[in-house]
Structures are given as structure tokens and as C-alpha cells.
Write a protein that holds these residues in place. Sequence first.
Motif, PDB file in Angstrom:
ATOM      1  N   TRP A  17       0.822  -1.211   0.000  1.00 14.65           N
ATOM      2  CA  TRP A  17       0.000   0.000   0.000  1.00 14.65           C
ATOM      3  C   TRP A  17       0.858   1.263   0.000  1.00 14.65           C
ATOM      4  O   TRP A  17       0.562   2.226  -0.707  1.00 14.65           O
ATOM      5  CB  TRP A  17      -0.921  -0.024   1.213  1.00 14.65           C
ATOM      6  N   VAL A  18       1.935   1.276   0.782  1.00 12.45           N
ATOM      7  CA  VAL A  18       2.824   2.442   0.842  1.00 12.45           C
ATOM      8  C   VAL A  18       3.436   2.723  -0.529  1.00 12.45           C
ATOM      9  O   VAL A  18       3.481   3.873  -1.000  1.00 12.45           O
ATOM     10  CB  VAL A  18       3.924   2.236   1.898  1.00 12.45           C
ATOM     11  N   VAL A  19       3.923   1.680  -1.198  1.00 12.72           N
ATOM     12  CA  VAL A  19       4.514   1.858  -2.523  1.00 12.72           C
ATOM     13  C   VAL A  19       3.479   2.399  -3.504  1.00 12.72           C
ATOM     14  O   VAL A  19       3.765   3.280  -4.322  1.00 12.72           O
ATOM     15  CB  VAL A  19       5.095   0.523  -3.040  1.00 12.72           C
ATOM     16  N   LEU A  26       2.922   6.169  -3.253  1.00 15.04           N
ATOM     17  CA  LEU A  26       3.944   6.928  -3.980  1.00 15.04           C
ATOM     18  C   LEU A  26       3.688   6.872  -5.486  1.00 15.04           C
ATOM     19  O   LEU A  26       3.818   7.872  -6.191  1.00 15.04           O
ATOM     20  CB  LEU A  26       5.330   6.370  -3.652  1.00 15.04           C
ATOM     21  N   GLY A  27       3.304   5.698  -5.967  1.00 15.59           N
ATOM     22  CA  GLY A  27       2.984   5.565  -7.384  1.00 15.59           C
ATOM     23  C   GLY A  27       1.796   6.413  -7.785  1.00 15.59           C
ATOM     24  O   GLY A  27       1.761   6.978  -8.886  1.00 15.59           O
ATOM     25  N   ASP A  28       0.810   6.528  -6.906  1.00 18.42           N
ATOM     26  CA  ASP A  28      -0.358   7.355  -7.194  1.00 18.42           C
ATOM     27  C   ASP A  28       0.020   8.822  -7.325  1.00 18.42           C
ATOM     28  O   ASP A  28      -0.526   9.541  -8.183  1.00 18.42           O
ATOM     29  CB  ASP A  28      -1.390   7.170  -6.071  1.00 18.42           C
ATOM     30  N   LEU A  29       0.958   9.277  -6.516  1.00 17.32           N
ATOM     31  CA  LEU A  29       1.430  10.658  -6.625  1.00 17.32           C
ATOM     32  C   LEU A  29       2.162  10.886  -7.941  1.00 17.32           C
ATOM     33  O   LEU A  29       1.986  11.918  -8.589  1.00 17.32           O
ATOM     34  CB  LEU A  29       2.343  10.989  -5.446  1.00 17.32           C
ATOM     35  N   VAL A  30       2.971   9.927  -8.344  1.00 20.05           N
ATOM     36  CA  VAL A  30       3.709  10.040  -9.607  1.00 20.05           C
ATOM     37  C   VAL A  30       2.743  10.092 -10.783  1.00 20.05           C
ATOM     38  O   VAL A  30       2.941  10.849 -11.743  1.00 20.05           O
ATOM     39  CB  VAL A  30       4.690   8.867  -9.761  1.00 20.05           C
ATOM     40  N   PRO A  88      -4.900   9.203 -10.615  1.00 13.60           N
ATOM     41  CA  PRO A  88      -6.009   8.883 -11.528  1.00 13.60           C
ATOM     42  C   PRO A  88      -7.303   8.651 -10.748  1.00 13.60           C
ATOM     43  O   PRO A  88      -7.288   8.425  -9.525  1.00 13.60           O
ATOM     44  CB  PRO A  88      -5.533   7.584 -12.198  1.00 13.60           C
ATOM     45  N   LYS A  89      -8.426   8.710 -11.428  1.00  9.40           N
ATOM     46  CA  LYS A  89      -9.720   8.560 -10.771  1.00  9.40           C
ATOM     47  C   LYS A  89      -9.798   7.227 -10.039  1.00  9.40           C
ATOM     48  O   LYS A  89      -9.405   6.183 -10.557  1.00  9.40           O
ATOM     49  CB  LYS A  89     -10.859   8.666 -11.791  1.00  9.40           C
ATOM     50  N   PHE A  90     -10.309   7.277  -8.830  1.00  8.17           N
ATOM     51  CA  PHE A  90     -10.369   6.107  -7.947  1.00  8.17           C
ATOM     52  C   PHE A  90     -11.711   5.398  -8.145  1.00  8.17           C
ATOM     53  O   PHE A  90     -12.774   6.010  -7.996  1.00  8.17           O
ATOM     54  CB  PHE A  90     -10.210   6.559  -6.500  1.00  8.17           C
ATOM     55  N   ASP A 139      -3.312   2.648 -13.970  1.00  8.12           N
ATOM     56  CA  ASP A 139      -4.076   3.665 -13.243  1.00  8.12           C
ATOM     57  C   ASP A 139      -4.923   3.077 -12.113  1.00  8.12           C
ATOM     58  O   ASP A 139      -5.483   3.831 -11.308  1.00  8.12           O
ATOM     59  CB  ASP A 139      -4.994   4.432 -14.207  1.00  8.12           C
ATOM     60  N   TYR A 140      -5.015   1.751 -12.050  1.00  8.31           N
ATOM     61  CA  TYR A 140      -5.858   1.108 -11.044  1.00  8.31           C
ATOM     62  C   TYR A 140      -5.046   0.431  -9.938  1.00  8.31           C
ATOM     63  O   TYR A 140      -5.627  -0.195  -9.048  1.00  8.31           O
ATOM     64  CB  TYR A 140      -6.757   0.056 -11.709  1.00  8.31           C
ATOM     65  N   VAL A 141      -3.737   0.562  -9.993  1.00  7.99           N
ATOM     66  CA  VAL A 141      -2.899  -0.121  -9.004  1.00  7.99           C
ATOM     67  C   VAL A 141      -3.193   0.388  -7.598  1.00  7.99           C
ATOM     68  O   VAL A 141      -3.318  -0.397  -6.646  1.00  7.99           O
ATOM     69  CB  VAL A 141      -1.401   0.054  -9.339  1.00  7.99           C
ATOM     70  N   TYR A 142      -3.310   1.703  -7.444  1.00 14.36           N
ATOM     71  CA  TYR A 142      -3.524   2.257  -6.104  1.00 14.36           C
ATOM     72  C   TYR A 142      -4.849   1.779  -5.516  1.00 14.36           C
ATOM     73  O   TYR A 142      -4.908   1.372  -4.347  1.00 14.36           O
ATOM     74  CB  TYR A 142      -3.487   3.782  -6.148  1.00 14.36           C
ATOM     75  N   ALA A 143      -5.905   1.808  -6.315  1.00 19.49           N
ATOM     76  CA  ALA A 143      -7.213   1.368  -5.811  1.00 19.49           C
ATOM     77  C   ALA A 143      -7.171  -0.106  -5.418  1.00 19.49           C
ATOM     78  O   ALA A 143      -7.701  -0.498  -4.369  1.00 19.49           O
ATOM     79  CB  ALA A 143      -8.288   1.606  -6.867  1.00 19.49           C
ATOM     80  N   GLN A 144      -6.532  -0.907  -6.241  1.00 19.92           N
ATOM     81  CA  GLN A 144      -6.432  -2.333  -5.920  1.00 19.92           C
ATOM     82  C   GLN A 144      -5.633  -2.558  -4.640  1.00 19.92           C
ATOM     83  O   GLN A 144      -6.024  -3.348  -3.777  1.00 19.92           O
ATOM     84  CB  GLN A 144      -5.781  -3.090  -7.075  1.00 19.92           C
ATOM     85  N   ASN A 145      -4.534  -1.829  -4.486  1.00 18.59           N
ATOM     86  CA  ASN A 145      -3.699  -2.004  -3.305  1.00 18.59           C
ATOM     87  C   ASN A 145      -4.355  -1.452  -2.039  1.00 18.59           C
ATOM     88  O   ASN A 145      -4.052  -1.897  -0.933  1.00 18.59           O
ATOM     89  CB  ASN A 145      -2.334  -1.359  -3.525  1.00 18.59           C
TER      90      ASN A 145
END
Length: 367
Positions: A68-70, A73-77, A81-83, A252-258
Motif C-alpha cells: 500500500w505504501v509503494v 507513492l505511485g499514485d502521486l507520480v 487517476p480517478k479512484f 491507473d488502477y494499481v492504487y485502488a487495488q492495493n
Amino acid sequence: MSDNDTSEFCPLETVDDFNNSTNTTNFAYGLGANIVAVLLYGSSAVPVKKIETGDGVFFYWVSCAAIWVVSMLGDLVLQSPKFYPLAMLGGAIWATGNIAVVTIIKAIGLSLGILIWGSFSLLMGWTSSRFGWFGIAVQDVPRPLLNYCGAGLCLLSGLIFFFVKTDVQLHPKKESIPLLIDRMTNSGSYRPRSSEFWIDAIGTKNRRFIGCLLAVVVGLLYGFCFVPILYIQNHSTCKGSIFYGASVYDIDYVYAQNCGIFVASTTYFTIYCAVMNSKPRIYSRAILPGFLSGLMWSLGTYCWFLANNYLNSLITYPIVTAGYGVVAALWGSLVFQEIKGFTNCSIFLLAACVGMTGTFLSAFSKF
């Protein structure tokens, strides 16, 4: 044509040449990202191999927190993207399967465990994309026969690995006193338990059966966890859908999945703490390996999803699932000596060759 017209001496690149060049470049980028994902996924469970984790729940939660932490950071980079909350469902499904990983590694070893769950993850992920299960669109490739043969060989390699016998050490490195657990006797001295975890007390044959069965279940859950993302993407062009206009890029969906992974893992860990009467088995040596494992897995997911932008999942899925299984098997056999004996090594090499052949066939079905 006038004498000054020299256009015939300046041939322009045709549309077909341009498309071929673009396809080759995309293939190279996608394959490169896949290779990195394979190496990271195949090595993500290595940190847990040589440490004592007890029942493994604490290690599991730490690795999920690192994932989740990683992704934050990826979401900021990626500029947030829309959640889409539905993508969290895939993460929750993955976290549900991942809770059994330590048990599987203890029961049948790193190499055999990852090879089995990778094969069944391939079966679920590939078939859902190829045949349009669970409301997602059917995906096609220019050479479907090669793709079928490649996926079949990758699955066959996983079945062959069932015949490989592993030599698993239950307690690689014991930590004398786990944190946050009362092991005091009336005399004030510490009394170690005969077994740190229920799987340790089970006989070899039953332990192998349970480990293989759990690996199959985990593989099916892993294969299903990307379906919500595909569902969102497939409905992004439907004007009546709540997902209309959604991104077609998997990354674009990695953050939501994590986020789903972290929420589900925290829920499971909280339930575990309640069952243990607020005295969970927490080993300090598992903290850094847990973060390292989560870091590798999260970066591997970014690489895999990036590869999907250049190649579709019908190609990347067999490559990743078969590839990281071979990498894990190499770790288990060459470094941790889980696979011994001429017969076992021969079966392992046969399965590895079958899997690599299937991987190449799947990759070249793009052309």
C-alpha cells in the motif's frame, strides 16, 4: 513530372512499415516490463524463507502494508487517476488468498508452492480473458492457435511440478521470544511451545496434501483478482455505465487495488488479534523481510500492468505466471536446496522447459 521533382528519390515509410515498427517497439517494451515483473514476483517470497514467522499472519500484514505504501507513492507520480472502489474488490480477493502463503511455503516449500498457485492463477486469468467470463470482453490475438498452445503448455508445466518432491525445513531460524505474546509460566521462566504453528504438527504426507490444496485455492483467487479492473475498462465506453470514461490503462488502477489489499489485510489481522486475545505472534525479524517482500510485489505489479499497455493480458498472463514460477523454483532448488535427487531434478527441468516453451508461444501469438 518536372525535372526539379525529386520525390521519387525520397521514398517515404509506408503505413505498414510504420505499424510493423510500432508493433515491434511495443512488443519489446512489453516483454521487457514482463521480464522485470517475473523476476520481482518470483523473488517476492524469498525473504520469508529463512526467517521464523510463526503462523505468518504478522508477516502477511507487514507485506500488505508495504504494498500500500509503494502504491501511494505511485499514485502521486501518476497524478492520482480517478479512484474506482470496485478495483478494491480485486485487492481484497488477492489479500484473502495471500494469507495462506506462509502456510504453503512451510508445507511444500517456496518452489513448489509458487509453481502450483502460478499455474492455477494462469488457468483462471487466461480463461476469463479469452472467453469473456464475469462480464468482461473477449480478447483476441492474431495467432490464437499459438496462444492456446502456449497457455496449455504453461498449465502442463504446473501439473508436472506436482510430481516434484521437496525437502522443506520447518524452522529455518528460530527467534527465541516472539513479541506481544505471554509465554511465562508460574515460575517466571519462558516455556517454548512444541510447535509454533498448526501445520508443523501434521505428518509429511498430509502436510503436502494440505499445502498443494491451499496453493490451488490461492492460485484461483490470484487469477480472479484482476477481473474487476478488466470489468471497469470494458464498460468505459458504455454511456449508461457508471464506469463510462474510465481509464483503459491498467496501471491507473494499481492504487485502488492495493487499497483493497491493505483494508482486507488489516481487517484479517484485527480479527486474528481478537482471536488471540490481543496476544498475536509478532516476530521482529519478520518486519524488514515483510516490507521487502511487499516492495517487490508492488513494483512487479506496476511492471506487469505497464506491460499490459503494450501487450494484452492474453499474452502477458501466461508469461508472468509461468515465468515467476520458474524463477521461484530456481531460488528453491539452487539456493535453498528444496529439490534434491536426480529424478526430482529431471522432472523439474522437464517442467521448466515445457513452461518456457509455452511462454514463448504465448508471446509470439501477438504477431
